[in-house]
Design a protein around this motif. Sequence first.
Motif, PDB file in Angstrom:
ATOM      1  N   GLU A 150       0.810  -1.217   0.000  1.00  0.00           N
ATOM      2  CA  GLU A 150       0.000   0.000   0.000  1.00  0.00           C
ATOM      3  C   GLU A 150       0.846   1.271   0.000  1.00  0.00           C
ATOM      4  O   GLU A 150       0.353   2.334  -0.365  1.00  0.00           O
ATOM      5  N   GLY A 151       2.091   1.177   0.447  1.00  0.00           N
ATOM      6  CA  GLY A 151       2.917   2.369   0.610  1.00  0.00           C
ATOM      7  C   GLY A 151       3.967   2.529  -0.464  1.00  0.00           C
ATOM      8  O   GLY A 151       3.872   1.975  -1.567  1.00  0.00           O
ATOM      9  N   SER A 152       5.006   3.272  -0.122  1.00  0.00           N
ATOM     10  CA  SER A 152       6.073   3.610  -1.057  1.00  0.00           C
ATOM     11  C   SER A 152       7.207   2.594  -0.981  1.00  0.00           C
ATOM     12  O   SER A 152       7.637   2.213   0.112  1.00  0.00           O
ATOM     13  N   TYR A 153       7.691   2.164  -2.132  1.00  0.00           N
ATOM     14  CA  TYR A 153       8.839   1.258  -2.159  1.00  0.00           C
ATOM     15  C   TYR A 153      10.094   1.952  -1.642  1.00  0.00           C
ATOM     16  O   TYR A 153      10.948   1.308  -1.029  1.00  0.00           O
ATOM     17  N   PHE A 154      10.202   3.240  -1.893  1.00  0.00           N
ATOM     18  CA  PHE A 154      11.359   3.979  -1.388  1.00  0.00           C
ATOM     19  C   PHE A 154      11.359   3.983   0.137  1.00  0.00           C
ATOM     20  O   PHE A 154      12.405   3.799   0.765  1.00  0.00           O
ATOM     21  N   ALA A 155      10.187   4.213   0.752  1.00  0.00           N
ATOM     22  CA  ALA A 155      10.093   4.212   2.211  1.00  0.00           C
ATOM     23  C   ALA A 155      10.439   2.835   2.765  1.00  0.00           C
ATOM     24  O   ALA A 155      11.134   2.715   3.783  1.00  0.00           O
TER      25      ALA A 155
ATOM     26  N   ILE B 184       4.047   0.446   6.371  1.00  0.00           N
ATOM     27  CA  ILE B 184       4.163   0.855   4.967  1.00  0.00           C
ATOM     28  C   ILE B 184       3.429  -0.115   4.051  1.00  0.00           C
ATOM     29  O   ILE B 184       2.620   0.286   3.210  1.00  0.00           O
TER      30      ILE B 184
ATOM     31  N   GLY C 145       0.000   1.637   4.231  1.00  0.00           N
ATOM     32  CA  GLY C 145       0.377   2.736   3.348  1.00  0.00           C
ATOM     33  C   GLY C 145       0.958   3.931   4.072  1.00  0.00           C
ATOM     34  O   GLY C 145       0.802   5.074   3.637  1.00  0.00           O
TER      35      GLY C 145
ATOM     36  N   THR D 291       3.449   6.783   5.463  1.00  0.00           N
ATOM     37  CA  THR D 291       4.487   7.594   4.828  1.00  0.00           C
ATOM     38  C   THR D 291       5.721   7.652   5.735  1.00  0.00           C
ATOM     39  O   THR D 291       5.690   7.206   6.881  1.00  0.00           O
ATOM     40  N   ILE D 292       6.797   8.230   5.219  1.00  0.00           N
ATOM     41  CA  ILE D 292       8.027   8.361   6.004  1.00  0.00           C
ATOM     42  C   ILE D 292       7.775   9.215   7.243  1.00  0.00           C
ATOM     43  O   ILE D 292       8.300   8.924   8.326  1.00  0.00           O
TER      44      ILE D 292
END
Length: 347
Positions: free
Chosen positions: A229-234, A310, A314, A316-317
Amino acid sequence: THWERTPLMIARILAVFHARNLEFVRDRGTLSWNIMFPVIVLFGLNFVFSAGERNQFKIGVLTNNPVISEIDHPFMDIRYINKIQIVDQDAGLESVRRHKLDMLVDLNGPVIHYWINEESPTGYMVEKILLQSSKDEFLKGVVQGKNIRYVEWLLPGVLGMNLMFGCLFGVGYVIVRYRKNGFLKRLKATPLQAIEFIIAQVLSRLILTMSMAIFIYIGASFILETRMEGSYFALLLVGILGATSLISMGLLIASRVSSEELAGGLLNLMTWPMMTLSGIFFSLEGSPEWVITLSNFFPLTHTLNAARAIMIDGATITEISFELMILIVISVVFTSLGAFLFKWQPD
Protein backbone atom coordinates in the motif's frame (compact mmCIF):
# COMPACT_ATOMS: atom_id res chain seq x y z
CA THR A 1 46.66 17.01 5.27
CA HIS A 2 43.28 15.46 6.00
CA TRP A 3 42.00 16.06 2.46
CA GLU A 4 45.12 14.49 0.96
CA ARG A 5 44.64 11.37 3.10
CA THR A 6 40.94 10.99 2.24
CA PRO A 7 41.42 9.28 -1.19
CA LEU A 8 43.78 6.77 0.44
CA MET A 9 41.24 6.07 3.19
CA ILE A 10 38.49 5.48 0.61
CA ALA A 11 40.79 3.19 -1.38
CA ARG A 12 41.51 1.07 1.72
CA ILE A 13 37.82 0.84 2.57
CA LEU A 14 36.95 -0.21 -0.98
CA ALA A 15 39.70 -2.85 -0.98
CA VAL A 16 38.39 -4.50 2.20
CA PHE A 17 34.81 -4.08 0.96
CA HIS A 18 35.62 -5.86 -2.32
CA ALA A 19 37.49 -8.68 -0.59
CA ARG A 20 34.60 -9.37 1.82
CA ASN A 21 32.08 -9.44 -1.04
CA LEU A 22 34.17 -11.95 -2.97
CA GLU A 23 34.52 -14.13 0.11
CA PHE A 24 30.73 -14.27 0.57
CA VAL A 25 29.85 -14.84 -3.09
CA ARG A 26 32.39 -17.64 -3.48
CA ASP A 27 30.89 -19.48 -0.50
CA ARG A 28 28.14 -21.12 -2.56
CA GLY A 29 26.65 -23.05 0.36
CA THR A 30 26.11 -19.96 2.51
CA LEU A 31 24.81 -17.97 -0.46
CA SER A 32 22.27 -20.67 -1.36
CA TRP A 33 21.09 -21.04 2.23
CA ASN A 34 20.57 -17.28 2.62
CA ILE A 35 18.24 -17.40 -0.39
CA MET A 36 16.43 -20.67 0.28
CA PHE A 37 15.80 -20.51 4.04
CA PRO A 38 13.42 -17.51 4.19
CA VAL A 39 11.55 -18.73 1.10
CA ILE A 40 11.02 -22.17 2.69
CA VAL A 41 9.83 -20.59 5.94
CA LEU A 42 7.48 -18.19 4.14
CA PHE A 43 5.79 -20.83 1.99
CA GLY A 44 5.70 -23.38 4.82
CA LEU A 45 4.01 -21.08 7.30
CA ASN A 46 1.62 -19.76 4.67
CA PHE A 47 0.56 -23.34 3.86
CA VAL A 48 0.05 -24.24 7.52
CA PHE A 49 -1.83 -21.12 8.57
CA SER A 50 -3.94 -20.80 5.42
CA ALA A 51 -5.44 -24.25 5.97
CA GLY A 52 -8.21 -22.78 8.12
CA GLU A 53 -9.17 -20.06 10.55
CA ARG A 54 -7.75 -20.06 14.07
CA ASN A 55 -10.11 -21.53 16.64
CA GLN A 56 -9.56 -18.96 19.36
CA PHE A 57 -11.34 -15.64 19.09
CA LYS A 58 -9.79 -12.37 20.20
CA ILE A 59 -11.96 -9.47 21.35
CA GLY A 60 -11.16 -6.09 22.82
CA VAL A 61 -13.08 -4.98 25.91
CA LEU A 62 -13.34 -1.20 26.16
CA THR A 63 -12.70 -0.44 29.84
CA ASN A 64 -10.38 1.41 32.23
CA ASN A 65 -10.40 -1.51 34.65
CA PRO A 66 -7.08 -3.39 34.24
CA VAL A 67 -8.70 -6.57 35.63
CA ILE A 68 -11.32 -7.16 32.95
CA SER A 69 -12.35 -10.46 34.55
CA GLU A 70 -14.10 -8.37 37.21
CA ILE A 71 -16.59 -7.04 34.64
CA ASP A 72 -19.97 -8.50 35.48
CA HIS A 73 -21.52 -9.74 32.25
CA PRO A 74 -22.39 -13.26 31.02
CA PHE A 75 -20.31 -12.74 27.89
CA MET A 76 -17.16 -12.48 30.01
CA ASP A 77 -17.72 -16.02 31.32
CA ILE A 78 -17.67 -17.62 27.88
CA ARG A 79 -14.56 -19.77 27.44
CA TYR A 80 -12.14 -19.96 24.49
CA ILE A 81 -12.36 -16.23 23.81
CA ASN A 82 -9.26 -14.17 24.46
CA LYS A 83 -10.42 -10.92 26.08
CA ILE A 84 -8.03 -7.95 25.91
CA GLN A 85 -8.35 -4.63 27.73
CA ILE A 86 -8.68 -1.66 25.37
CA VAL A 87 -8.46 1.85 26.82
CA ASP A 88 -8.47 3.91 23.62
CA GLN A 89 -11.58 3.37 21.48
CA ASP A 90 -9.93 4.67 18.29
CA ALA A 91 -7.00 2.29 18.73
CA GLY A 92 -9.41 -0.57 19.31
CA LEU A 93 -11.40 0.24 16.19
CA GLU A 94 -8.17 0.37 14.19
CA SER A 95 -7.30 -3.13 15.44
CA VAL A 96 -10.74 -4.35 14.34
CA ARG A 97 -10.25 -2.72 10.94
CA ARG A 98 -6.91 -4.49 10.52
CA HIS A 99 -8.35 -7.83 11.77
CA LYS A 100 -6.09 -7.86 14.82
CA LEU A 101 -9.25 -8.03 16.93
CA ASP A 102 -12.41 -9.93 15.99
CA MET A 103 -14.58 -7.49 17.93
CA LEU A 104 -14.49 -4.41 20.15
CA VAL A 105 -17.17 -4.33 22.84
CA ASP A 106 -18.18 -1.83 25.52
CA LEU A 107 -20.10 -3.66 28.25
CA ASN A 108 -20.69 -0.59 30.40
CA GLY A 109 -24.19 0.85 30.59
CA PRO A 110 -27.65 -0.48 29.85
CA VAL A 111 -26.94 -0.62 26.10
CA ILE A 112 -24.06 -2.83 24.99
CA HIS A 113 -22.04 -1.24 22.20
CA TYR A 114 -19.95 -3.46 19.93
CA TRP A 115 -18.06 -3.06 16.67
CA ILE A 116 -17.10 -5.72 14.12
CA ASN A 117 -15.52 -5.88 10.70
CA GLU A 118 -18.10 -7.36 8.35
CA GLU A 119 -15.36 -8.83 6.16
CA SER A 120 -14.13 -10.92 9.11
CA PRO A 121 -15.67 -14.42 9.43
CA THR A 122 -14.48 -14.63 13.04
CA GLY A 123 -16.17 -11.31 13.77
CA TYR A 124 -19.44 -12.76 12.52
CA MET A 125 -19.11 -15.75 14.85
CA VAL A 126 -18.23 -13.63 17.90
CA GLU A 127 -21.21 -11.36 17.20
CA LYS A 128 -23.58 -14.34 17.29
CA ILE A 129 -22.08 -15.48 20.58
CA LEU A 130 -22.42 -12.00 22.10
CA LEU A 131 -26.06 -11.58 21.04
CA GLN A 132 -26.97 -14.93 22.58
CA SER A 133 -25.07 -14.32 25.83
CA SER A 134 -27.76 -12.11 27.41
CA LYS A 135 -31.05 -10.29 26.82
CA ASP A 136 -29.45 -6.85 26.98
CA GLU A 137 -30.03 -4.24 24.34
CA PHE A 138 -27.20 -4.14 21.79
CA LEU A 139 -26.00 -1.37 19.50
CA LYS A 140 -23.93 -2.53 16.54
CA GLY A 141 -21.11 -0.63 14.86
CA VAL A 142 -19.39 -1.61 11.62
CA VAL A 143 -15.76 -1.03 10.69
CA GLN A 144 -14.57 -1.40 7.10
CA GLY A 145 -11.23 -2.99 6.33
CA LYS A 146 -9.99 -5.58 3.88
CA ASN A 147 -8.91 -8.85 5.39
CA ILE A 148 -5.15 -9.11 5.81
CA ARG A 149 -3.91 -12.55 4.87
CA TYR A 150 -1.47 -14.09 7.30
CA VAL A 151 1.20 -14.35 4.61
CA GLU A 152 0.95 -10.58 4.02
CA TRP A 153 1.54 -9.96 7.71
CA LEU A 154 4.25 -12.64 7.80
CA LEU A 155 6.32 -11.45 4.83
CA PRO A 156 7.92 -8.45 6.63
CA GLY A 157 8.69 -10.73 9.58
CA VAL A 158 10.48 -13.31 7.44
CA LEU A 159 12.44 -10.60 5.64
CA GLY A 160 13.37 -9.08 9.01
CA MET A 161 14.41 -12.47 10.38
CA ASN A 162 16.68 -13.02 7.38
CA LEU A 163 18.19 -9.55 7.90
CA MET A 164 18.72 -10.29 11.59
CA PHE A 165 20.62 -13.55 11.07
CA GLY A 166 22.54 -12.24 8.07
CA CYS A 167 23.60 -9.03 9.79
CA LEU A 168 24.43 -10.35 13.25
CA PHE A 169 26.17 -13.59 12.30
CA GLY A 170 27.48 -12.33 8.95
CA VAL A 171 29.44 -9.58 10.71
CA GLY A 172 29.87 -10.66 14.33
CA TYR A 173 30.88 -14.26 13.75
CA VAL A 174 33.07 -13.44 10.74
CA ILE A 175 35.09 -10.77 12.58
CA VAL A 176 35.68 -13.11 15.52
CA ARG A 177 36.92 -15.75 13.10
CA TYR A 178 39.23 -13.20 11.49
CA ARG A 179 40.62 -12.32 14.90
CA LYS A 180 41.08 -15.94 15.95
CA ASN A 181 42.93 -17.08 12.80
CA GLY A 182 45.24 -14.05 12.85
CA PHE A 183 43.83 -12.27 9.80
CA LEU A 184 43.14 -9.09 11.78
CA LYS A 185 46.65 -9.19 13.23
CA ARG A 186 48.08 -9.08 9.69
CA LEU A 187 45.74 -6.22 8.77
CA LYS A 188 47.00 -4.27 11.77
CA ALA A 189 50.45 -4.17 10.14
CA THR A 190 48.95 -2.26 7.20
CA PRO A 191 47.89 1.42 7.14
CA LEU A 192 44.26 0.26 7.56
CA GLN A 193 42.52 1.89 10.54
CA ALA A 194 39.89 0.22 12.72
CA ILE A 195 37.16 2.60 11.64
CA GLU A 196 38.00 1.96 7.97
CA PHE A 197 37.76 -1.79 8.48
CA ILE A 198 34.42 -1.42 10.29
CA ILE A 199 32.97 0.86 7.59
CA ALA A 200 33.96 -1.65 4.91
CA GLN A 201 32.34 -4.51 6.84
CA VAL A 202 29.14 -2.51 7.38
CA LEU A 203 28.86 -1.54 3.70
CA SER A 204 29.61 -5.04 2.47
CA ARG A 205 27.11 -6.76 4.73
CA LEU A 206 24.50 -4.05 4.11
CA ILE A 207 24.63 -4.47 0.34
CA LEU A 208 24.64 -8.27 0.53
CA THR A 209 21.74 -8.56 2.96
CA MET A 210 19.65 -5.92 1.20
CA SER A 211 20.24 -7.62 -2.15
CA MET A 212 19.00 -10.92 -0.69
CA ALA A 213 16.01 -9.19 0.91
CA ILE A 214 15.01 -7.45 -2.33
CA PHE A 215 15.34 -10.70 -4.28
CA ILE A 216 13.18 -12.59 -1.78
CA TYR A 217 10.60 -9.79 -1.57
CA ILE A 218 10.16 -9.59 -5.34
CA GLY A 219 9.81 -13.37 -5.67
CA ALA A 220 7.42 -13.76 -2.73
CA SER A 221 5.22 -10.78 -3.63
CA PHE A 222 4.95 -12.00 -7.25
CA ILE A 223 4.09 -15.60 -6.39
CA LEU A 224 1.91 -14.95 -3.32
CA GLU A 225 0.41 -11.68 -4.62
CA THR A 226 0.97 -9.80 -1.38
CA ARG A 227 -0.19 -6.22 -0.97
CA MET A 228 1.96 -3.10 -1.02
CA GLU A 229 0.00 0.00 0.00
CA GLY A 230 2.92 2.37 0.61
CA SER A 231 6.07 3.61 -1.06
CA TYR A 232 8.84 1.26 -2.16
CA PHE A 233 11.36 3.98 -1.39
CA ALA A 234 10.09 4.21 2.21
CA LEU A 235 10.28 0.42 2.55
CA LEU A 236 13.84 0.41 1.17
CA LEU A 237 14.82 3.15 3.64
CA VAL A 238 13.41 1.10 6.54
CA GLY A 239 15.31 -1.96 5.33
CA ILE A 240 18.61 -0.06 5.08
CA LEU A 241 18.29 1.53 8.52
CA GLY A 242 17.09 -1.72 10.08
CA ALA A 243 19.96 -3.69 8.57
CA THR A 244 22.49 -1.03 9.63
CA SER A 245 21.25 -1.13 13.23
CA LEU A 246 21.51 -4.94 13.31
CA ILE A 247 24.99 -4.85 11.76
CA SER A 248 26.08 -2.36 14.41
CA MET A 249 24.88 -4.80 17.10
CA GLY A 250 26.98 -7.54 15.56
CA LEU A 251 30.01 -5.24 15.42
CA LEU A 252 29.63 -4.30 19.06
CA ILE A 253 29.50 -7.96 20.13
CA ALA A 254 32.50 -8.88 17.95
CA SER A 255 34.61 -5.84 18.87
CA ARG A 256 36.62 -7.65 21.57
CA VAL A 257 35.50 -11.30 21.57
CA SER A 258 38.12 -13.86 20.47
CA SER A 259 36.26 -17.15 20.98
CA GLU A 260 33.89 -18.36 18.28
CA GLU A 261 31.94 -20.31 20.90
CA LEU A 262 31.46 -17.22 23.05
CA ALA A 263 30.54 -15.13 20.00
CA GLY A 264 27.94 -17.71 18.97
CA GLY A 265 26.45 -17.69 22.45
CA LEU A 266 26.27 -13.89 22.61
CA LEU A 267 24.77 -13.65 19.15
CA ASN A 268 22.14 -16.25 20.04
CA LEU A 269 21.45 -14.28 23.20
CA MET A 270 20.55 -11.37 20.93
CA THR A 271 18.64 -13.26 18.24
CA TRP A 272 16.31 -15.45 20.28
CA PRO A 273 14.65 -12.64 22.27
CA MET A 274 14.09 -10.81 18.99
CA MET A 275 12.72 -13.99 17.40
CA THR A 276 10.05 -14.25 20.08
CA LEU A 277 9.40 -10.62 21.07
CA SER A 278 9.83 -8.58 17.88
CA GLY A 279 6.70 -9.88 16.17
CA ILE A 280 8.22 -12.03 13.43
CA PHE A 281 5.61 -14.80 13.44
CA PHE A 282 2.81 -13.43 15.63
CA SER A 283 1.47 -10.13 16.92
CA LEU A 284 2.11 -9.01 20.50
CA GLU A 285 -1.42 -7.60 20.67
CA GLY A 286 -2.78 -8.37 24.15
CA SER A 287 0.61 -9.30 25.63
CA PRO A 288 1.56 -8.00 29.10
CA GLU A 289 2.81 -4.43 29.18
CA TRP A 290 6.30 -5.45 30.29
CA VAL A 291 6.64 -7.72 27.25
CA ILE A 292 5.75 -4.88 24.87
CA THR A 293 8.13 -2.53 26.71
CA LEU A 294 10.97 -5.05 26.46
CA SER A 295 10.34 -5.61 22.76
CA ASN A 296 10.78 -1.89 22.08
CA PHE A 297 14.46 -2.15 23.05
CA PHE A 298 15.13 -4.33 19.99
CA PRO A 299 15.88 -2.71 16.61
CA LEU A 300 14.08 -5.52 14.80
CA THR A 301 10.80 -4.54 16.51
CA HIS A 302 10.94 -1.00 15.11
CA THR A 303 12.03 -2.31 11.70
CA LEU A 304 9.05 -4.67 11.44
CA ASN A 305 6.57 -2.13 12.81
CA ALA A 306 7.66 0.41 10.20
CA ALA A 307 7.72 -2.13 7.36
CA ARG A 308 4.22 -3.43 8.15
CA ALA A 309 2.87 0.10 8.49
CA ILE A 310 4.16 0.86 4.97
CA MET A 311 3.15 -2.41 3.30
CA ILE A 312 -0.25 -2.91 4.94
CA ASP A 313 -1.42 0.59 5.93
CA GLY A 314 0.38 2.74 3.35
CA ALA A 315 2.21 4.78 5.99
CA THR A 316 4.49 7.59 4.83
CA ILE A 317 8.03 8.36 6.00
CA THR A 318 6.64 11.10 8.25
CA GLU A 319 4.28 8.65 9.94
CA ILE A 320 7.09 6.22 10.75
CA SER A 321 9.62 8.92 11.66
CA PHE A 322 9.79 7.73 15.29
CA GLU A 323 10.87 4.22 14.27
CA LEU A 324 13.40 5.65 11.81
CA MET A 325 14.94 7.89 14.47
CA ILE A 326 15.26 4.95 16.88
CA LEU A 327 17.08 2.90 14.22
CA ILE A 328 19.43 5.79 13.40
CA VAL A 329 20.30 6.33 17.08
CA ILE A 330 20.95 2.60 17.61
CA SER A 331 23.18 2.46 14.52
CA VAL A 332 25.25 5.50 15.49
CA VAL A 333 25.69 4.50 19.14
CA PHE A 334 26.53 0.83 18.53
CA THR A 335 28.87 1.54 15.58
CA SER A 336 30.75 4.18 17.59
CA LEU A 337 31.10 1.84 20.57
CA GLY A 338 32.21 -0.99 18.30
CA ALA A 339 34.93 1.17 16.73
CA PHE A 340 36.07 2.45 20.13
CA LEU A 341 36.29 -1.03 21.69
CA PHE A 342 37.66 -2.79 18.59
CA LYS A 343 40.86 -4.79 18.98
CA TRP A 344 42.91 -6.40 16.23
CA GLN A 345 44.22 -9.50 17.96
CA PRO A 346 43.19 -11.79 20.83
CA ASP A 347 44.54 -11.19 24.31
